[in-house]
Design a protein around this motif. Structure first.
Motif, PDB file in Angstrom:
ATOM      1  N   MET A   1      44.834  61.037  49.426  1.00 12.91           N
ATOM      2  CA  MET A   1      44.033  60.018  50.054  1.00 12.91           C
ATOM      3  C   MET A   1      43.803  58.913  49.023  1.00 12.91           C
ATOM      4  O   MET A   1      43.687  59.169  47.832  1.00 12.91           O
ATOM      5  N   CYS A   2      43.707  57.716  49.481  1.00 12.48           N
ATOM      6  CA  CYS A   2      43.431  56.557  48.653  1.00 12.48           C
ATOM      7  C   CYS A   2      42.045  56.022  49.004  1.00 12.48           C
ATOM      8  O   CYS A   2      41.698  55.965  50.167  1.00 12.48           O
ATOM      9  N   VAL A   3      41.268  55.682  47.984  1.00 15.73           N
ATOM     10  CA  VAL A   3      39.955  55.084  48.203  1.00 15.73           C
ATOM     11  C   VAL A   3      40.051  53.618  47.815  1.00 15.73           C
ATOM     12  O   VAL A   3      40.377  53.297  46.673  1.00 15.73           O
ATOM     13  N   TYR A   4      39.765  52.759  48.770  1.00 13.09           N
ATOM     14  CA  TYR A   4      39.808  51.323  48.498  1.00 13.09           C
ATOM     15  C   TYR A   4      38.474  50.900  47.908  1.00 13.09           C
ATOM     16  O   TYR A   4      37.431  51.058  48.525  1.00 13.09           O
ATOM     17  N   ILE A   5      38.526  50.384  46.681  1.00 12.73           N
ATOM     18  CA  ILE A   5      37.313  49.977  45.966  1.00 12.73           C
ATOM     19  C   ILE A   5      37.206  48.451  45.969  1.00 12.73           C
ATOM     20  O   ILE A   5      37.979  47.766  46.624  1.00 12.73           O
ATOM     21  N   GLN A   6      36.273  47.939  45.198  1.00 18.04           N
ATOM     22  CA  GLN A   6      36.086  46.495  45.111  1.00 18.04           C
ATOM     23  C   GLN A   6      37.354  45.808  44.598  1.00 18.04           C
ATOM     24  O   GLN A   6      38.181  46.423  43.935  1.00 18.04           O
ATOM     25  N   GLU A   7      37.468  44.526  44.916  1.00 18.05           N
ATOM     26  CA  GLU A   7      38.598  43.739  44.453  1.00 18.05           C
ATOM     27  C   GLU A   7      38.541  43.593  42.936  1.00 18.05           C
ATOM     28  O   GLU A   7      37.516  43.207  42.381  1.00 18.05           O
ATOM     29  N   ALA A   8      39.630  43.907  42.263  1.00 16.51           N
ATOM     30  CA  ALA A   8      39.688  43.773  40.810  1.00 16.51           C
ATOM     31  C   ALA A   8      39.815  42.304  40.400  1.00 16.51           C
ATOM     32  O   ALA A   8      39.284  41.896  39.370  1.00 16.51           O
ATOM     33  N   HIS A   9      40.527  41.533  41.211  1.00 19.24           N
ATOM     34  CA  HIS A   9      40.797  40.132  40.873  1.00 19.24           C
ATOM     35  C   HIS A   9      40.531  39.235  42.080  1.00 19.24           C
ATOM     36  O   HIS A   9      41.443  38.649  42.655  1.00 19.24           O
ATOM     37  N   PRO A  10      39.257  39.119  42.477  1.00 22.16           N
ATOM     38  CA  PRO A  10      38.946  38.308  43.650  1.00 22.16           C
ATOM     39  C   PRO A  10      39.092  36.813  43.365  1.00 22.16           C
ATOM     40  O   PRO A  10      38.972  36.369  42.223  1.00 22.16           O
ATOM     41  N   SER A  11      39.342  36.057  44.416  1.00 19.67           N
ATOM     42  CA  SER A  11      39.488  34.607  44.270  1.00 19.67           C
ATOM     43  C   SER A  11      38.179  33.957  43.818  1.00 19.67           C
ATOM     44  O   SER A  11      38.204  32.895  43.202  1.00 19.67           O
ATOM     45  N   ASP A  12      37.057  34.603  44.079  1.00 24.19           N
ATOM     46  CA  ASP A  12      35.766  34.073  43.637  1.00 24.19           C
ATOM     47  C   ASP A  12      35.276  34.762  42.357  1.00 24.19           C
ATOM     48  O   ASP A  12      34.095  34.771  42.053  1.00 24.19           O
ATOM     49  N   GLY A  13      36.221  35.322  41.613  1.00 24.88           N
ATOM     50  CA  GLY A  13      35.921  36.011  40.361  1.00 24.88           C
ATOM     51  C   GLY A  13      37.050  35.785  39.380  1.00 24.88           C
ATOM     52  O   GLY A  13      37.510  34.661  39.190  1.00 24.88           O
ATOM     53  N   TRP A  14      37.537  36.864  38.806  1.00 25.65           N
ATOM     54  CA  TRP A  14      38.615  36.799  37.823  1.00 25.65           C
ATOM     55  C   TRP A  14      39.965  36.879  38.534  1.00 25.65           C
ATOM     56  O   TRP A  14      40.551  37.936  38.672  1.00 25.65           O
ATOM     57  N   GLN A  15      40.441  35.767  39.023  1.00 21.57           N
ATOM     58  CA  GLN A  15      41.722  35.688  39.725  1.00 21.57           C
ATOM     59  C   GLN A  15      42.851  35.639  38.696  1.00 21.57           C
ATOM     60  O   GLN A  15      42.713  35.010  37.661  1.00 21.57           O
ATOM     61  N   VAL A  16      43.940  36.314  38.977  1.00 19.12           N
ATOM     62  CA  VAL A  16      45.091  36.301  38.073  1.00 19.12           C
ATOM     63  C   VAL A  16      46.260  35.598  38.749  1.00 19.12           C
ATOM     64  O   VAL A  16      46.395  35.622  39.982  1.00 19.12           O
ATOM     65  N   LEU A  17      47.112  34.979  37.939  1.00 18.47           N
ATOM     66  CA  LEU A  17      48.238  34.207  38.474  1.00 18.47           C
ATOM     67  C   LEU A  17      49.195  35.060  39.291  1.00 18.47           C
ATOM     68  O   LEU A  17      49.740  34.600  40.287  1.00 18.47           O
ATOM     69  N   MET A  18      49.405  36.314  38.878  1.00 17.88           N
ATOM     70  CA  MET A  18      50.317  37.181  39.615  1.00 17.88           C
ATOM     71  C   MET A  18      49.863  37.334  41.069  1.00 17.88           C
ATOM     72  O   MET A  18      50.677  37.330  41.982  1.00 17.88           O
ATOM     73  N   ASN A  19      48.561  37.468  41.296  1.00 17.11           N
ATOM     74  CA  ASN A  19      48.055  37.577  42.674  1.00 17.11           C
ATOM     75  C   ASN A  19      48.337  36.307  43.460  1.00 17.11           C
ATOM     76  O   ASN A  19      48.699  36.372  44.636  1.00 17.11           O
ATOM     77  N   ILE A  20      48.172  35.170  42.826  1.00 17.55           N
ATOM     78  CA  ILE A  20      48.450  33.901  43.499  1.00 17.55           C
ATOM     79  C   ILE A  20      49.940  33.816  43.830  1.00 17.55           C
ATOM     80  O   ILE A  20      50.315  33.472  44.954  1.00 17.55           O
ATOM     81  N   ASP A  21      50.788  34.167  42.863  1.00 17.36           N
ATOM     82  CA  ASP A  21      52.245  34.137  43.080  1.00 17.36           C
ATOM     83  C   ASP A  21      52.660  35.062  44.219  1.00 17.36           C
ATOM     84  O   ASP A  21      53.586  34.756  44.966  1.00 17.36           O
ATOM     85  N   GLN A  22      51.987  36.212  44.349  1.00 21.29           N
ATOM     86  CA  GLN A  22      52.331  37.196  45.383  1.00 21.29           C
ATOM     87  C   GLN A  22      51.528  37.009  46.664  1.00 21.29           C
ATOM     88  O   GLN A  22      51.624  37.818  47.578  1.00 21.29           O
ATOM     89  N   ASN A  23      50.731  35.941  46.708  1.00 15.10           N
ATOM     90  CA  ASN A  23      49.897  35.632  47.870  1.00 15.10           C
ATOM     91  C   ASN A  23      48.948  36.788  48.220  1.00 15.10           C
ATOM     92  O   ASN A  23      48.765  37.143  49.379  1.00 15.10           O
ATOM     93  N   VAL A  24      48.365  37.363  47.183  1.00 14.68           N
ATOM     94  CA  VAL A  24      47.367  38.416  47.337  1.00 14.68           C
ATOM     95  C   VAL A  24      46.057  37.819  46.837  1.00 14.68           C
ATOM     96  O   VAL A  24      45.607  38.090  45.732  1.00 14.68           O
ATOM     97  N   VAL A  25      45.457  36.965  47.662  1.00 19.61           N
ATOM     98  CA  VAL A  25      44.272  36.221  47.258  1.00 19.61           C
ATOM     99  C   VAL A  25      43.158  36.498  48.255  1.00 19.61           C
ATOM    100  O   VAL A  25      43.257  36.114  49.424  1.00 19.61           O
TER     101      VAL A  25
END
Length: 109
Positions: A1-25
């Motif tokens: 089972m997988c537990v979904y936790i808080q966003e590690a790199h939210p757009s209103d927090g510590w956003q990383v370029l890889m997430n932007i490149d992969q459209n995971v924002v």
């Protein structure tokens, strides 16, 4: 089972370029419904076959298991931790994780 936790790199927090490149924002969810919607996007995007459950907005599972950004655990039926990875994805030892899972299967857990 997988537990979904808080966003590690939210757009209103510590956003990383890889997430932007992969459209995971995504902004940090403010409601359980928002967290559920992002979790569903994750399941679909990663084509996960395992069940996923949500941590509460109070982040109890994340805090208890030091899950951020991600971590692998094997927990037996009695609730005892049988395996704990280093923080991932760089700390994952998939061979050790698989061995721990196989041990639990052999023990009938």
């Amino acid at each position: 089972m997988c537990v979904y936790i808080q966003e590690a790199h939210p757009s209103d927090g510590w956003q990383v370029l890889m997430n932007i490149d992969q459209n995971v924002v995504h902004a940090q969810p403010k409601t359980e419904e928002e967290r559920s919607a992002i979790a569903q996007t994750c399941v679909q995007g990663m084509e996960l076959a395992m069940p996923m459950v949500l941590d509460r907005l109070s982040n109890e599972v994340d805090s208890t298991y030091a899950a951020l950004p991600e971590r692998l655990y094997v927990i037996d039926r009695a609730g005892q931790i049988r395996y704990r990875s280093e923080p991932g994805p760089w700390g994952f030892d998939l061979d050790a994780f698989e061995q721990a899972l196989q041990e639990q299967i052999r023990e009938g857990a």
